[in-house]
Design a protein around this motif. Structure first.
Motif, PDB file in Angstrom:
ATOM      1  N   VAL A 186       0.912  -1.163   0.145  1.00 15.22           N
ATOM      2  CA  VAL A 186       0.001   0.116  -0.074  1.00 15.22           C
ATOM      3  C   VAL A 186       0.874   1.105  -0.106  1.00 15.22           C
ATOM      4  CG1 VAL A 186      -1.657   1.444   1.475  1.00 15.22           C
ATOM      5  CG2 VAL A 186      -2.074  -1.007   0.915  1.00 15.22           C
ATOM      6  N   TYR A 187       0.541   2.093  -1.098  1.00 12.94           N
ATOM      7  CA  TYR A 187       1.006   3.474  -0.807  1.00 12.94           C
ATOM      8  C   TYR A 187      -0.049   4.370  -0.645  1.00 12.94           C
ATOM      9  CZ  TYR A 187       5.412   1.753  -3.088  1.00 12.94           C
ATOM     10  OH  TYR A 187       6.412   1.042  -3.382  1.00 12.94           O
ATOM     11  N   ALA A 188       0.069   5.407   0.215  1.00 11.48           N
ATOM     12  CA  ALA A 188      -1.054   6.432   0.337  1.00 11.48           C
ATOM     13  C   ALA A 188      -0.556   7.656   1.073  1.00 11.48           C
ATOM     14  CB  ALA A 188      -2.073   5.627   1.314  1.00 11.48           C
ATOM     15  N   GLY A 189      -1.087   8.614   1.076  1.00  9.62           N
ATOM     16  CA  GLY A 189      -0.665   9.790   1.604  1.00  9.62           C
ATOM     17  C   GLY A 189      -1.731  10.933   1.586  1.00  9.62           C
ATOM     18  N   TYR A 190      -1.583  12.151   1.989  1.00  9.78           N
ATOM     19  CA  TYR A 190      -2.622  13.259   2.008  1.00  9.78           C
ATOM     20  C   TYR A 190      -2.513  14.141   0.628  1.00  9.78           C
ATOM     21  CZ  TYR A 190      -2.884  11.546   6.904  1.00  9.78           C
ATOM     22  OH  TYR A 190      -3.289  10.995   7.998  1.00  9.78           O
ATOM     23  N   VAL A 191      -1.510  14.214   0.140  1.00  5.97           N
ATOM     24  CA  VAL A 191      -1.356  14.910  -1.206  1.00  5.97           C
ATOM     25  C   VAL A 191      -0.693  13.825  -2.462  1.00  5.97           C
ATOM     26  CG1 VAL A 191       0.281  16.913  -2.067  1.00  5.97           C
ATOM     27  CG2 VAL A 191      -0.497  16.823   0.285  1.00  5.97           C
ATOM     28  N   LYS A 192      -1.394  14.230  -3.535  1.00 12.03           N
ATOM     29  CA  LYS A 192      -1.003  13.180  -4.499  1.00 12.03           C
ATOM     30  C   LYS A 192       0.222  13.192  -4.839  1.00 12.03           C
ATOM     31  CE  LYS A 192      -2.741  11.645  -8.947  1.00 12.03           C
ATOM     32  NZ  LYS A 192      -3.741  10.593  -9.279  1.00 12.03           N
ATOM     33  N   GLY A 193       0.986  12.459  -5.165  1.00 16.44           N
ATOM     34  CA  GLY A 193       2.495  12.329  -5.499  1.00 16.44           C
ATOM     35  C   GLY A 193       3.492  12.310  -4.187  1.00 16.44           C
ATOM     36  N   LEU A 194       2.772  12.510  -3.194  1.00 11.33           N
ATOM     37  CA  LEU A 194       3.719  12.721  -2.081  1.00 11.33           C
ATOM     38  C   LEU A 194       3.376  11.512  -0.914  1.00 11.33           C
ATOM     39  CD1 LEU A 194       5.983  13.949  -0.405  1.00 11.33           C
ATOM     40  CD2 LEU A 194       4.641  15.629   0.542  1.00 11.33           C
ATOM     41  N   ASP A 195       3.719  10.368  -1.081  1.00  8.38           N
ATOM     42  CA  ASP A 195       3.087   9.119  -0.445  1.00  8.38           C
ATOM     43  C   ASP A 195       3.877   8.925   1.124  1.00  8.38           C
ATOM     44  OD1 ASP A 195       1.201   8.339  -2.163  1.00  8.38           O
ATOM     45  OD2 ASP A 195       2.964   7.115  -3.488  1.00  8.38           O
ATOM     46  N   ILE A 196       3.180   9.249   1.810  1.00  5.99           N
ATOM     47  CA  ILE A 196       3.587   8.807   3.249  1.00  5.99           C
ATOM     48  C   ILE A 196       4.070   7.198   3.574  1.00  5.99           C
ATOM     49  CG2 ILE A 196       3.144   8.907   6.002  1.00  5.99           C
ATOM     50  CD1 ILE A 196       1.676  11.546   5.167  1.00  5.99           C
ATOM     51  N   LEU A 197       3.049   6.573   3.074  1.00  3.82           N
ATOM     52  CA  LEU A 197       3.137   5.093   3.191  1.00  3.82           C
ATOM     53  C   LEU A 197       3.666   4.692   1.840  1.00  3.82           C
ATOM     54  CD1 LEU A 197      -0.324   4.073   4.596  1.00  3.82           C
ATOM     55  CD2 LEU A 197       1.583   4.527   5.792  1.00  3.82           C
TER      56      LEU A 197
END
Length: 182
Positions: free
Chosen positions: A16-27
């Motif tokens: 899983v890749y995810a984050g709050y801003v598209k293109g800036l993945d926290i996970l």
């Protein structure tokens, strides 16, 4: 004594890749399996992505890539209420009670999916968190931080979930109470 781990995970998080801003993945490429009856802790420093992971699993964030399966079914992209209906609950770290409602009313709000009698479930919550039994008619906004945390956990337990996710469960708990409850 080690018990055999069930062969089927209740929760699977795969790449899983995810984050709050598209293109800036926290996970970035997170993998996790949780089996029935397990207690799993995600440990890391502030900003490591622990809350982001829980929010992504619970449908508050949509993963940019990867899969999330709960009880064998894909849930990535589902709304939180749909995930609750499938048997998962989440207790956020902050803003986790309805402050204008009483303790009893908060617990009843947590039971909106229950078709069984609520009193036995409430009795179990009050047995686990006795301080709440003494404050059942008190508005949640007047509780201490630790009491609010206990109420939030109790409210999530009202639907008797298959999986309960807690974000910072010991936050604001008086240490001896945290030891007793966790």
């Amino acid at each position: 004594m080690n018990q055999p781990v069930p062969s089927t995970a209740i929760l699977e998080v795969v790449d899983v890749y995810a984050g709050y801003v598209k293109g800036l993945d926290i996970l970035q490429g997170v993998n996790l399996k949780v089996y029935p009856g397990e207690l799993i802790a995600i440990i890391g420093p502030n900003g490591a992505g622990k809350s982001t992971l829980v929010k992504t699993v619970f449908g508050l964030l949509t993963p940019h890539r990867g899969q999330i399966r709960f009880q064998g079914q894909a849930i990535a992209g589902l709304k939180s209420n749909e995930i609750v209906q499938r048997g998962m609950c989440y207790v956020p770290q902050i803003a986790n009670v309805f402050p204008s409602l009483t303790v009893d009313e908060n617990l009843e709000m947590g039971a909106y999916l229950c078709s069984s009698p609520l009193q036995p479930i409430k009795d179990g919550i009050f047995a686990t968190f006795p301080v709440l039994a003494n404050r059942r008619r008190q508005r949640a906004g007047t509780l201490s931080g630790g009491e609010r945390q206990m109420l939030a956990m109790g409210r999530a337990l009202m639907v008797q979930p298959s999986l309960l996710m807690l974000d910072e469960p010991s936050a604001a708990l008086y240490p001896p109470v945290g030891d007793q409850c966790l």
